[in-house]
Design an enzyme around this catalytic site. Sequence first.
Site, PDB file in Angstrom:
ATOM      1  N   HIS A 454      26.790  34.171  65.705  1.00  0.00           N
ATOM      2  CA  HIS A 454      25.704  33.444  66.363  1.00  0.00           C
ATOM      3  C   HIS A 454      24.416  33.546  65.545  1.00  0.00           C
ATOM      4  CE1 HIS A 454      22.300  33.122  69.178  1.00  0.00           C
ATOM      5  NE2 HIS A 454      22.998  32.125  69.672  1.00  0.00           N
ATOM      6  N   CYS A 830      32.828  20.346  58.848  1.00  0.00           N
ATOM      7  CA  CYS A 830      31.566  20.791  59.438  1.00  0.00           C
ATOM      8  C   CYS A 830      31.516  22.305  59.613  1.00  0.00           C
ATOM      9  CB  CYS A 830      31.298  20.085  60.761  1.00  0.00           C
ATOM     10  SG  CYS A 830      32.543  20.444  62.003  1.00  0.00           S
TER      11      CYS A 830
HETATM   12  C1  PEP Z   1      34.133  25.563  62.934  1.00  0.00           C
HETATM   13  O1  PEP Z   1      34.918  26.230  63.626  1.00  0.00           O
HETATM   14  O2  PEP Z   1      34.216  25.456  61.719  1.00  0.00           O
HETATM   15  C2  PEP Z   1      33.026  24.849  63.579  1.00  0.00           C
HETATM   16  C3  PEP Z   1      32.260  24.057  62.883  1.00  0.00           C
HETATM   17  O3  PEP Z   1      32.796  25.102  64.888  1.00  0.00           O
HETATM   18  P1  PEP Z   1      32.091  26.412  65.441  1.00  0.00           P
HETATM   19  O4  PEP Z   1      31.523  27.154  64.307  1.00  0.00           O
HETATM   20  O5  PEP Z   1      31.073  25.946  66.405  1.00  0.00           O
HETATM   21  O6  PEP Z   1      33.240  27.106  66.115  1.00  0.00           O
END
Ligand code: PEP
Length: 874
Positions: A454, A830
């Site tokens: 986080h 992402c």
């Molecule tokens: C991921 O898992 O790569 C992602 C972009 O989602 P999060 O980091 O919110 O789990």
Amino acid sequence: MTKWVYMFSEGDATMRNLLGGKGCNLAEMTKLGLPVPQGFTVTTEACTQYYEDGKKINDEILAQIMESVTKMEEIAGKKFGDNENPLLVSVRSGARASMPGMMDTILNLGLNEEVVNVIAEKSGNPRWAWDCYRRFIQMYSDVVMEVGKKYFEELIDKMKEEKGVTEDTDLTADDLKELSAQFKAEYKSKLGEEFPTDAKEQLLGAIQAVFRSWDNPRANVYRRDNDIPYSWGTAVNVQMMAFGNMGDTSGTGVAFTRDPATGENKLMGEFLINAQGEDVVAGVRTPQPISELEKIMPEVYKEFVDITEKLENHYRDMQDMEFTIEDKKLYMLQTRNGKRTAKAALKIACDLVDEGMIKEEKAVEMIDPRNLDTLLHPQFDPQAIKEAKELGRGLAASPGAASGKVVFTAADAKEWDAKGEKVVLVRLETSPEDIEGMKAAQGILTVRGGMTSHAAVVARGMGTCCVSGLSEIKMDEANKKFTLGDVVFGEGDAISLDGSTGAVYAGAIATIPAEISGDFGRIMGWADRFRVLKVRTNADTPEDARRARELGAEGIGLCRTEHMFFEGDRIDAFREMICSDTVEEREAALEKILPVQQGDFEKLYEALEGNPVTIRFLDPPLHEFVPTEEADIKKLADAQGKTVDQIKEIIEGLHEFNPMMGHRGCRLTVTYPEIAKMQTRAIIRAAINVKKNTNLDVKPEIMIPLVGEVKEFKFVKDIVIATAEEEINKAEVKLDYEVGTMIEIPRACLTADAIAKEADFFCFGTNDLTQMTYGFSRDDAGKFLDSYYDAKIFEYDPFAKLDQVGVGSLMKMALDKGRPVNDALHFGICGEHGGDPSSVEFCHEIGLDYVSASPFRVPIARLAAAQAAIKASK
Ligand code: PEP
Ligand code: MG
């Protein structure tokens, strides 16, 4: 037979991988006819072989080294250990990528007492001869035998004190002779053996020491920070000595063809008369600026300036050179493309284009994308940081430098900030309720959490410096105290963090603000012309989206909708939703959330000016959002008309042993379809409104997280379509939208052909995909990765730099299975890797359509994408 050793006359600049940077450039300068003391390079492959052979130089390599020694003796007309014409050499490391100061150097090798006497007599300069010897003993003991330098420095200081002098140069030949004897006695007392007198034995010891230094702790850290693979190895350069310490007609120095700090096109450098290389670097004496050399030795100066120009024109880049003057004769000991600040890098690249030296493509290639961070975030004052005491290192989670007073709670951070205090927020780990404190802080330091924790993800989004996962901290939150190293920090104590290296320092260190020049825009503009990959951003708030747009984002690749609830009282409605125990309660909470989300989405669409906006459905690992403080629990209880105990019971019921693999992502919609309905309404209504009010062409991309089974996806998609159509029909408008999926569970890759039939796009969530491919918790891996680096199992953090072999194979599999099934399918990434240069290059290679990075990493991704395209086109 493998060729392990090359004479300088046998190589050239194209042989960098084999000869290392220093070796290939010494060869190239030789080829250019510049005055280079001759010698040979033992290859990087010999270094790798040395490790393969159990840290031994094998007979074949040894034989080639000895053959080359003979050749060098012939060229020099001198011989190792000779009583007439003794040969002395330097031994220096030189890896493929320069690693300044990371490995070791030994000068004046080949000396023993007899040889000292010979050169003393021949030169008529006994002071010089003994000076060389005492330096050699010192360096050899330190580098080869690992007897600390300090013992010898103490002896020098004692000698200077006894003689009543302050400078090394004031010591006489006799003093230095006496020092040499003391040094050798020190060597014997530390190691229980005599100092070696045989030149060949010395040489082999030195070569091995350079190989060994490839694996020293500082080199290992430097490599990790700079993406240099361990497998490259270092070359070793053995070169005839040129002596800068022969008196007032000799000297040594370093110079840059342009200013490495600002990029200004002017020769910069410094030198010392009557000195050897390490004196300039060590700061024992204060060097003179290079321009002074013109007054002292005008011819040498002129020759040097001519050479610097020749070298810069030849390499078409700023050069960093080392030279030595031996009795008015100039020798070049090194040239390389100089290290420079990001600001200088941009200026030099633009100037070289303007001067017609290079093309724009080359200018784009010259900039290290990782350096751009320093332009976008504050940095430590370079002078001040030199004096700072590093206490420990965590993960370099979000770049920049921060200095401030320690606070332990987000509320304190906010309060102190409001009073005008600069603060650093120190927490075991952060959670959504800390968000405002995180915003108020100059920097964030956490004891737990990895590169995708986080704290790391949120700080990176905000552009705030963050060091995470510094597990050596002994935290005592209750008493607002923690211990790091031998320092105890209480509330209000000054601390400094470097989010670009992960280092933490005691006390306040001055910082300098970020500064973007016009050159930045020019380079970025050129980069955009070359790249094929689109660059989007991970932005969760309209503010982040606007910033990302300014930095060149061409869309939003990921809006983590749960992050929209960090601020103010929004979290209350969100918690009500999480802690509902009936559908009615949940729907009531969702009713409150809907207008908030819709409003935010409208602002996101507007900020992106018609570029694509991907909004991901809620994916909160619930543990991050449930209230932990008694007051917050009470507030929630009151809002829900429940007792504190009832709420605690609900929270208890939400507890999961493995929240990262728990009730999150599309699993939430499967259990609570009303959440997906609300989010669809918010997304579609916002799009309809913005389209109507602004004429922007809005086409929302709705993204379903954590899909591992096509039926899961289909289940959610059906809800989305039914709800969206209802909204669109009601509004009597035309609106296109897409429904796609994150690919972040290995099973989604394995069954991508089935999913592709249903999805409009795939976006790789490589944070979770890495977590689940390795089975490493993304929040906890930081705790044990150091042991993995030490054991050479890993060279980098797979949560920061994509594991192309494993995770990358799964990505390729998803593409290979998905593409043939659905022509219209488009692909992005992402996960945090979307802002990492080497991972961006991989994304280019496998043909993704876009990468999505946090706002401040957008320029890095743009440049890395351009470099990947240029590299691939060659
Ligand atoms: C991921 O898992 O790569 C992602 C972009 O989602 P999060 O980091 O919110 O789990
Ligand atoms: Mg994820």
